[in-house]
Design a protein around this motif. Structure first.
Motif, short mmCIF file in Angstrom:
data_model
loop_
_atom_site.label_atom_id
_atom_site.label_comp_id
_atom_site.label_asym_id
_atom_site.label_seq_id
_atom_site.Cartn_x
_atom_site.Cartn_y
_atom_site.Cartn_z
N ALA A 29 -20.77 -47.61 -64.32
CA ALA A 29 -20.85 -47.29 -62.78
C ALA A 29 -20.50 -45.68 -62.88
O ALA A 29 -20.23 -45.10 -63.73
CB ALA A 29 -19.74 -48.00 -62.02
N ALA A 30 -21.13 -45.08 -61.58
CA ALA A 30 -20.75 -43.80 -61.52
C ALA A 30 -19.41 -43.59 -60.96
O ALA A 30 -18.84 -44.43 -60.24
CB ALA A 30 -21.68 -43.04 -60.53
N CYS A 31 -18.91 -42.52 -61.05
CA CYS A 31 -17.46 -42.03 -60.64
C CYS A 31 -17.63 -40.82 -59.97
O CYS A 31 -17.96 -39.68 -60.27
CB CYS A 31 -16.47 -42.13 -61.69
SG CYS A 31 -14.73 -41.83 -61.13
N LEU A 32 -17.14 -40.81 -58.72
CA LEU A 32 -17.44 -39.55 -57.61
C LEU A 32 -16.24 -39.17 -56.96
O LEU A 32 -15.35 -40.10 -56.69
CB LEU A 32 -18.57 -40.11 -56.78
CG LEU A 32 -19.79 -40.73 -57.36
CD1 LEU A 32 -20.55 -41.81 -56.36
CD2 LEU A 32 -20.59 -39.73 -58.02
N LEU A 117 -28.83 -37.40 -59.17
CA LEU A 117 -29.12 -38.84 -59.50
C LEU A 117 -27.84 -39.15 -60.19
O LEU A 117 -27.52 -38.56 -61.30
CB LEU A 117 -30.42 -38.86 -60.32
CG LEU A 117 -30.80 -40.23 -60.70
CD1 LEU A 117 -31.34 -41.25 -59.22
CD2 LEU A 117 -31.81 -40.21 -61.65
N ILE A 118 -27.10 -40.39 -59.68
CA ILE A 118 -26.04 -40.73 -60.15
C ILE A 118 -25.99 -41.95 -61.21
O ILE A 118 -25.03 -42.67 -61.51
CB ILE A 118 -24.66 -40.57 -59.28
CG1 ILE A 118 -25.10 -41.59 -58.33
CG2 ILE A 118 -24.47 -39.50 -58.86
CD1 ILE A 118 -24.03 -41.82 -57.31
N GLY A 119 -27.11 -42.73 -60.98
CA GLY A 119 -27.28 -43.82 -61.64
C GLY A 119 -28.59 -44.67 -61.01
O GLY A 119 -29.27 -44.21 -60.20
N GLY A 120 -28.57 -46.04 -61.54
CA GLY A 120 -29.76 -46.83 -61.09
C GLY A 120 -29.83 -48.19 -61.88
O GLY A 120 -28.80 -48.65 -62.60
#
Ligand code: ADP
Ligand code: MG
Length: 319
Positions: A29-32, A117-120
């Motif tokens: 997962a992305a971490c923001l 773009l942080i994921g998908g």
């Protein structure tokens, strides 16, 4: 090329300049780091092949447009764009050249708004893409559909109908000269989400929506969310010049019912009206006042001769 090589080559390689992305593409997962004290505004839009675009379009255009229509939803909320996720479903492993053009369109679209773009997710199936976009706004500055009040003036941020005419021209033979067709196709392929209006909406708008389905249908959403009605001024509806040129009598229908324009429709309280006019003059903005919100529910339109008739909200609907 397998799924992981494809992600690495065309999506993980994309660049951005954001410091609020602690972990982007490549983990589970992305971490923001969202900005302290601001609202996180989130939206997603799916584009389905042969419905929202044709699969033989340039993949650059498909990806670019996906970014624009998603960012338009953030603009309608007066949020500043930040991050995006892409769920991409493809019928088969495409050529590298196709993916390169697609990721270039995505990159250029995201760069235009300093987005990362942080994921998908990447899957096999009927061709479609879903972007999820995230943006920020101060909690008390987010603009919804529900804040309009009777007497508020109704505005649109630009001329309408050109994208719908472009869609019609794609479907049927036509006699429109090449240069005008180019104008129409540009409107369809390269909509410009009105993020430039964000600070102004935050200051002056009581409600807002982006025009994706058609003015009458979309304004009706503001009416329903605000439990009000609206009366439009027929002569004030800004119809795109090319639509006026080729459509004469039907031009107004293209403006009222045609989708895909991605301008904004918003309302301004009467006590703010003078300040809003000054603001437009000072900043060189050209928006169009098209009517007024009313306590009586439903949509109405005032004809040139002053007669008022009911206006049926009509626009694109999938079902
Ligand atoms: P998982 O199996 O854990 O769900 P995936 O293999 O689907 O992970 O994805 C691996 C990484 O690649 C994740 O960080 C995911 O967000 C990213 N990713 C997958 N597909 C895309 C895509 N089309 N665009 C951007 N990032 C993607
Ligand atoms: Mg997955």
């Amino acid at each position: 090329m397998d799924e992981f090589a494809l992600i690495d080559a065309f999506f993980k390689s994309m660049t951005h300049k954001r410091e609020d992305v602690r972990l982007g593409i490549g983990d589970d997962a992305a971490c923001l780091t969202p900005p302290a004290g601001q609202a996180l505004v989130v939206s997603c839009d799916t584009l389905v092949a042969e419905v929202h675009f044709l699969s033989n379009w340039d993949p650059y255009d498909i990806a670019y447009k996906a970014v624009m229509v998603n960012v338009s939803d953030l603009a309608a909320m007066a949020a500043v764009p930040a991050w995006a996720m892409l769920a991409l479903t493809l019928p088969q492993s495409p050529e590298s050249s196709w993916l390169k053009a697609f990721s270039n369109g995505l990159q250029d679209g995201l760069n235009a708004f300093n987005m990362a773009l942080i994921g998908g997710d990447t899957t096999r199936g009927p061709f479609s893409l879903t972007l999820t976009v995230h943006g920020f706004a101060p909690f008390d500055k987010v603009v919804s559909r529900a804040g309009a009040r009777p007497g508020d003036s109704i505005w649109v941020s630009g001329t309408l109908g050109a994208a719908a005419l472009a869609v019609e021209r794609l479907k049927s033979p036509h006699q429109i000269p090449q240069d005008d067709q180019a104008i129409l196709m540009n409107q369809l392929l390269r909509p410009r989400p009105r993020v430039d209006l964000t600070p102004f909406l935050q200051t002056y708008a009581t409600s807002a929506i982006d025009l994706s389905d058609g003015l009458s249908a979309d304004l009706n959403h503001i009416c329903e969310a605000s439990a009000l009605g609206a009366c439009l001024n027929l002569d004030a509806i800004p119809v795109h010049a090319v639509v006026n040129q080729y459509k004469q009598k039907e031009a107004l229908d293209f403006a009222l019912q045609g989708g895909d324009d991605y301008e904004l429709c918003f309302t301004v309280a009467s006590e703010q009206e003078a300040a809003w006019h000054r603001c437009m003059t000072d900043s060189g903005l050209q928006c169009f006042c098209i009517g007024v919100m009313e306590a009586e529910q439903g949509l109405r339109i005032k004809e040139s001769d002053g007669r008022i008739r009911a206006l049926r909200p009509q626009g694109y609907s999938h079902f």
